[in-house]
Write an enzyme that holds these catalytic residues in place. Structure first.
Site, PDB file in Angstrom:
ATOM      1  N   LYS A  44       0.830  -1.215   0.000  1.00  0.00           N
ATOM      2  CA  LYS A  44       0.000   0.000   0.000  1.00  0.00           C
ATOM      3  C   LYS A  44       0.862   1.262   0.000  1.00  0.00           C
ATOM      4  O   LYS A  44       0.375   2.375   0.161  1.00  0.00           O
ATOM      5  CB  LYS A  44      -0.913   0.010   1.234  1.00  0.00           C
ATOM      6  CG  LYS A  44      -1.929  -1.105   1.288  1.00  0.00           C
ATOM      7  CD  LYS A  44      -3.030  -0.823   2.281  1.00  0.00           C
ATOM      8  CE  LYS A  44      -2.566  -0.824   3.710  1.00  0.00           C
ATOM      9  NZ  LYS A  44      -3.681  -0.631   4.665  1.00  0.00           N
ATOM     10  N   LYS A  46       2.804   2.233   2.285  1.00  0.00           N
ATOM     11  CA  LYS A  46       2.730   2.819   3.632  1.00  0.00           C
ATOM     12  C   LYS A  46       3.815   2.178   4.486  1.00  0.00           C
ATOM     13  O   LYS A  46       4.128   1.005   4.357  1.00  0.00           O
ATOM     14  CB  LYS A  46       1.373   2.494   4.281  1.00  0.00           C
ATOM     15  CG  LYS A  46       0.247   3.426   3.921  1.00  0.00           C
ATOM     16  CD  LYS A  46      -0.974   3.110   4.797  1.00  0.00           C
ATOM     17  CE  LYS A  46      -1.882   4.309   4.935  1.00  0.00           C
ATOM     18  NZ  LYS A  46      -3.016   4.066   5.835  1.00  0.00           N
TER      19      LYS A  46
HETATM   20  N1  C2G Z   1     -10.444   6.601   8.939  1.00  0.00           N
HETATM   21  C1  C2G Z   1     -11.465   7.489   9.260  1.00  0.00           C
HETATM   22  N2  C2G Z   1     -11.166   8.773   9.567  1.00  0.00           N
HETATM   23  C2  C2G Z   1      -9.873   9.193   9.572  1.00  0.00           C
HETATM   24  C3  C2G Z   1      -8.832   8.291   9.255  1.00  0.00           C
HETATM   25  C4  C2G Z   1      -9.149   6.982   8.944  1.00  0.00           C
HETATM   26  O1  C2G Z   1     -12.657   7.116   9.256  1.00  0.00           O
HETATM   27  N3  C2G Z   1      -9.606  10.503   9.881  1.00  0.00           N
HETATM   28  C5  C2G Z   1     -10.815   5.216   8.605  1.00  0.00           C
HETATM   29  C6  C2G Z   1     -10.423   4.825   7.181  1.00  0.00           C
HETATM   30  O2  C2G Z   1     -11.421   5.266   6.247  1.00  0.00           O
HETATM   31  C7  C2G Z   1     -10.352   3.302   7.284  1.00  0.00           C
HETATM   32  C8  C2G Z   1      -9.894   3.077   8.742  1.00  0.00           C
HETATM   33  O3  C2G Z   1     -10.109   4.321   9.443  1.00  0.00           O
HETATM   34  O4  C2G Z   1     -11.660   2.732   7.104  1.00  0.00           O
HETATM   35  C9  C2G Z   1      -8.434   2.695   8.834  1.00  0.00           C
HETATM   36  O5  C2G Z   1      -7.668   3.683   8.164  1.00  0.00           O
HETATM   37  P1  C2G Z   1      -6.151   3.321   7.750  1.00  0.00           P
HETATM   38  O6  C2G Z   1      -5.469   2.684   8.901  1.00  0.00           O
HETATM   39  O7  C2G Z   1      -5.580   4.513   7.087  1.00  0.00           O
HETATM   40  O8  C2G Z   1      -6.399   2.157   6.689  1.00  0.00           O
HETATM   41  P2  C2G Z   1      -6.125   2.206   5.112  1.00  0.00           P
HETATM   42  O9  C2G Z   1      -4.714   2.530   4.840  1.00  0.00           O
HETATM   43  O10 C2G Z   1      -7.204   3.026   4.526  1.00  0.00           O
HETATM   44  O11 C2G Z   1      -6.274   0.644   4.753  1.00  0.00           O
HETATM   45  O12 C2G Z   1      -7.864  -3.133   2.412  1.00  0.00           O
HETATM   46  C10 C2G Z   1      -8.212  -1.890   2.983  1.00  0.00           C
HETATM   47  C11 C2G Z   1      -6.997  -1.172   3.499  1.00  0.00           C
HETATM   48  O13 C2G Z   1      -6.250  -2.014   4.369  1.00  0.00           O
HETATM   49  C12 C2G Z   1      -7.418   0.108   4.218  1.00  0.00           C
END
Ligand code: C2G
Length: 138
Positions: A44, A46
């Site tokens: 990803k 990241k």
């Molecule tokens: N999230 C949120 N509000 C934020 C930050 C994050 O609602 N200010 C939500 C994201 O939309 C996601 C969850 O928190 O549903 C986790 O976010 P991340 O850890 O950034 O995950 P991500 O990199 O989006 O990975 O297969 C799917 C991926 O693994 C998602």
């Protein structure tokens, strides 16, 4: 029992994550979180501050989370939904539409993201404070 699943990196846990997990849990009775492995984070593009084991430990301590499983690939979601007998797949709406194909297997819900907070912003703020030697109050 209505089972819900969501996925993410969940690094440097913050209120946006908690808001998502809290709302996801209220949709059902049991919440599974597919936690991105360190290797999948690289896919990803990241790099999490905390390792998978540390992020798992923290996530398992969140009252809304019932189970944490590893997320190794984009493609495993359908198998997870079947294997874990999932009724609802939930993601923040920054992913809106991206997982609609899972509607063949379960309900798909995209929840509004929490504005004003992100792990990326937290890391940037910490770098700034470090560079300008701002001391955080104890
Ligand atoms: N999230 C949120 N509000 C934020 C930050 C994050 O609602 N200010 C939500 C994201 O939309 C996601 C969850 O928190 O549903 C986790 O976010 P991340 O850890 O950034 O995950 P991500 O990199 O989006 O990975 O297969 C799917 C991926 O693994 C998602």
């Amino acid at each position: 029992m209505k089972k819900v699943i969501t996925y993410g990196t969940y690094d440097l846990l913050h209120r946006g994550h908690i808001n998502l997990l809290k709302r996801a849990k209220t949709i059902g009775d049991y919440l599974v979180v597919g936690l991105s492995s360190d290797e999948f984070n690289a896919v990803k593009h990241k790099k999490s501050f905390y390792s998978y084991e540390e992020r798992k430990l923290v996530l398992e301590a969140v009252r809304y989370v019932d189970e944490v499983i590893p997320e190794h690939t984009w493609e495993q979601k359908a198998r997870d939904i079947v294997d874990h007998d999932i009724d609802v797949f939930v993601m923040g709406d920054d992913w809106s539409g991206k997982f609609d194909h899972l509607k063949e297997l379960c309900e798909v819900v995209y929840l509004p993201r929490t504005d004003g907070v992100s792990t990326t912003q937290i890391k940037a703020s910490l770098r700034v404070s470090e560079d300008s030697n701002i001391e955080f109050s104890e």
